[in-house]
Write an enzyme that holds these catalytic residues in place. Structure first.
Site, PDB file in Angstrom:
ATOM      1  N   ASP A 123       0.858  -1.185   0.000  1.00  0.00           N
ATOM      2  CA  ASP A 123       0.000   0.000   0.000  1.00  0.00           C
ATOM      3  C   ASP A 123       0.891   1.231   0.000  1.00  0.00           C
ATOM      4  O   ASP A 123       1.949   1.241   0.632  1.00  0.00           O
ATOM      5  CB  ASP A 123      -0.900   0.018   1.239  1.00  0.00           C
ATOM      6  CG  ASP A 123      -1.993  -1.042   1.189  1.00  0.00           C
ATOM      7  OD1 ASP A 123      -2.370  -1.452   0.080  1.00  0.00           O
ATOM      8  OD2 ASP A 123      -2.475  -1.440   2.262  1.00  0.00           O
ATOM      9  N   ASP A 140      -7.201  -1.612  -3.874  1.00  0.00           N
ATOM     10  CA  ASP A 140      -8.115  -1.242  -2.799  1.00  0.00           C
ATOM     11  C   ASP A 140      -9.150  -0.231  -3.290  1.00  0.00           C
ATOM     12  O   ASP A 140     -10.339  -0.333  -2.972  1.00  0.00           O
ATOM     13  CB  ASP A 140      -7.363  -0.632  -1.616  1.00  0.00           C
ATOM     14  CG  ASP A 140      -6.402  -1.593  -0.954  1.00  0.00           C
ATOM     15  OD1 ASP A 140      -6.633  -2.814  -1.002  1.00  0.00           O
ATOM     16  OD2 ASP A 140      -5.411  -1.111  -0.376  1.00  0.00           O
TER      17      ASP A 140
END
Length: 171
Positions: A123, A140
């Site tokens: 991420d 995401d």
């Protein structure tokens, strides 16, 4: 199977493939070219930063999978959900539903690739200055947009005709 459903399935699968490619290309650039793991966090513009986080949990770090068994359980779960959604796509009769399923499938597969390769999901998109405390990635974002589109589809979904006789509706 009607042509419209076939086209919608193609749309969903193409969207899923696009999400996977964009997600994995961005992660390759972040990890290998820009080398964000060595930099930690880099301010970009306004509230946007690049911040390296290895997410061992599910969405936004929930249900941390620090043990190998849990890692592979999450991989299996995400693959199972992706297969279920890929089958559901074949019955999608509306473009918004097909797009939603394609985004979710692409995001799930993008993150499964990371979890299988690295043991965690890479991420890096950080907008915590906007009081959004999680760091995320393209996969995401696709999953969350897909879920939002599913809600829109449920709200706008096809209206079933009703008749004055309730027994006719049940038939």
């Amino acid at each position: 199977m009607s042509r419209a459903v076939t086209k919608l399935g193609g749309l969903a699968y193409a969207l899923a493939a696009l999400v996977i490619v964009l997600d994995q290309a961005s992660k390759y650039w972040i990890l290998e070219v820009f080398n964000l793991p060595a930099r930690g966090s880099v301010p970009l513009a306004g509230p946007l930063n690049l911040t390296m986080v290895w997410n061992q949990g599910v969405s936004f770090g929930l249900l941390r999978a620090e043990q190998d068994l849990m890692r592979w359980a999450l991989v299996a779960f995400a693959v199972g959900v992706s297969i279920f959604l890929a089958i559901w796509v074949r019955r999608a009769g509306r473009a918004i539903l097909a797009a939603a399923l394609g985004l979710i499938i692409g995001g799930a597969v993008g993150n499964v690739i990371d979890r299988a390769r690295f043991g965690a999901v890479a991420d890096f998109v950080d907008v915590s200055a906007l009081h959004f405390p999680w760091v995320f990635n393209i996969a995401d974002a696709a999953i969350n947009i897909g879920i939002a589109l599913l809600f829109v589809d449920m709200i706008r979904g096809e209206k079933r005709p009703t008749s004055a006789n309730p027994t006719e509706d049940a038939a």
